[in-house]
Design a protein around this motif. Structure first.
Motif, short mmCIF file in Angstrom:
data_model
loop_
_atom_site.label_atom_id
_atom_site.label_comp_id
_atom_site.label_asym_id
_atom_site.label_seq_id
_atom_site.Cartn_x
_atom_site.Cartn_y
_atom_site.Cartn_z
N LYS A 72 -7.25 -2.56 -2.24
CA LYS A 72 -6.34 -1.73 -1.45
C LYS A 72 -5.28 -1.07 -2.32
O LYS A 72 -4.61 -0.14 -1.88
CB LYS A 72 -5.67 -2.59 -0.37
N LEU A 73 -5.15 -1.57 -3.55
CA LEU A 73 -4.23 -0.97 -4.52
C LEU A 73 -5.09 -0.44 -5.68
O LEU A 73 -4.96 -0.85 -6.82
CB LEU A 73 -3.22 -2.01 -5.02
N VAL A 111 0.81 -1.22 0.00
CA VAL A 111 0.00 0.00 0.00
C VAL A 111 0.85 1.28 0.00
O VAL A 111 0.50 2.25 -0.68
CB VAL A 111 -0.99 -0.01 1.19
N ARG A 166 2.91 4.35 -3.59
CA ARG A 166 1.84 5.19 -4.13
C ARG A 166 1.81 5.22 -5.67
O ARG A 166 0.80 5.57 -6.27
CB ARG A 166 1.98 6.62 -3.60
N LEU A 196 -4.17 0.44 -9.58
CA LEU A 196 -3.57 -0.51 -10.51
C LEU A 196 -4.17 -0.39 -11.91
O LEU A 196 -5.38 -0.21 -12.08
CB LEU A 196 -3.75 -1.95 -10.02
N TRP A 237 -7.40 -6.81 -3.84
CA TRP A 237 -6.66 -5.87 -4.68
C TRP A 237 -7.20 -4.45 -4.57
O TRP A 237 -6.55 -3.49 -5.01
CB TRP A 237 -6.70 -6.31 -6.13
#
Length: 237
Positions: free
Chosen positions: A134-135, A110, A113, A138, A132
């Motif tokens: 949490k990202l 996480v 950035r 992407l 995913w």
């Protein structure tokens, strides 16, 4: 009473800075701030990646050089194997064909950035798919040719509106294909050779060019928005 010259000597007037001098000073300050931010980001990236590595069951020898230098990136050059860099920041991880196992620790990634792409293809990861979301920034996610299994929550990709490419082929996923895969920017989606059941969701992304859901246990009609796809995309489903 002091003369004008004496008063001037006692209370010297500060010289006025020209616009050029002021701009130069501001530029120096911005450079120093950017350099400090970059150093801090690189230190955070090092800590994040080493924490991620510790969650893997057999990271060495594939990732043996992680931590060998102070920073994973030097400009666009990567110092650590499998790390993709841009302007000194970690932009992606390409950890393919490394026989990696264990848990993919999303929380440890996480702090990265600027992370935009992840590839764990052709490894031995197993179990349920990580969260995913949490990202959320992407753009591409490659998970094909592993041992992931279980059902994927229907909202697993909710809010990930930057996703362009998702590869999850040749795993052991079950249950329904999540409707949250309907990213507005989605270009490629590969889900073949799993154990998905139920119907094909109406993935109506106008940009979708590649779709493969073949060799699953799907049933029902092909959504109208997907009829333009190659018929082989649905074979064995």
């Amino acid at each position: 009473m002091p003369t004008g010259a004496q008063a001037a000597a006692a209370y010297p007037v500060r010289p006025r800075l020209s616009p050029t001098t002021t701009s130069f000073s501001v530029t120096i300050i911005l450079v120093l701030v950017f350099s400090s931010s970059l150093v801090a980001a690189q230190e955070n990236a090092s800590d994040a990646l080493l924490k991620f590595k510790s969650s893997l069951a057999n990271a060495d020898p594939a990732l043996a050089n992680w931590g060998s230098s102070t920073s994973p990136c030097s400009g666009d050059h990567a110092n650590w194997v499998g790390v993709l860099c841009f302007n000194g920041y970690v932009w992606g991880l390409q950890l393919e064909n490394m026989n990696l196992k264990g848990q993919i620790d999303i929380n440890s990634l996480v702090p990265l950035r600027f992370l935009r792409t992840l590839s764990f293809m052709n490894n031995n990861f197993e179990g349920v798919m990580p969260d995913w979301r949490k990202l959320g920034a992407l753009k591409s996610l490659y998970l094909s040719n592993n041992q992931f299994s279980g059902q994927i929550p229907n909202d697993a990709f909710k809010g990930m509106n930057s996703l362009k490419k998702i590869y999850m082929a040749n795993n052991k996923f079950t249950g329904a294909i999540p409707s949250s895969l309907e990213s507005p920017k989605l270009i490629e989606l590969r889900l073949e050779n799993n154990q998905f059941t139920g119907s094909i969701p109406a993935i109506s992304s106008e940009n979708l060019k590649v779709l493969n859901v073949s060799n699953n246990q799907l049933e029902g009609p092909i959504p109208a928005a997907l009829l333009k796809m190659d018929p082989s995309s649905f074979s064995g489903a």
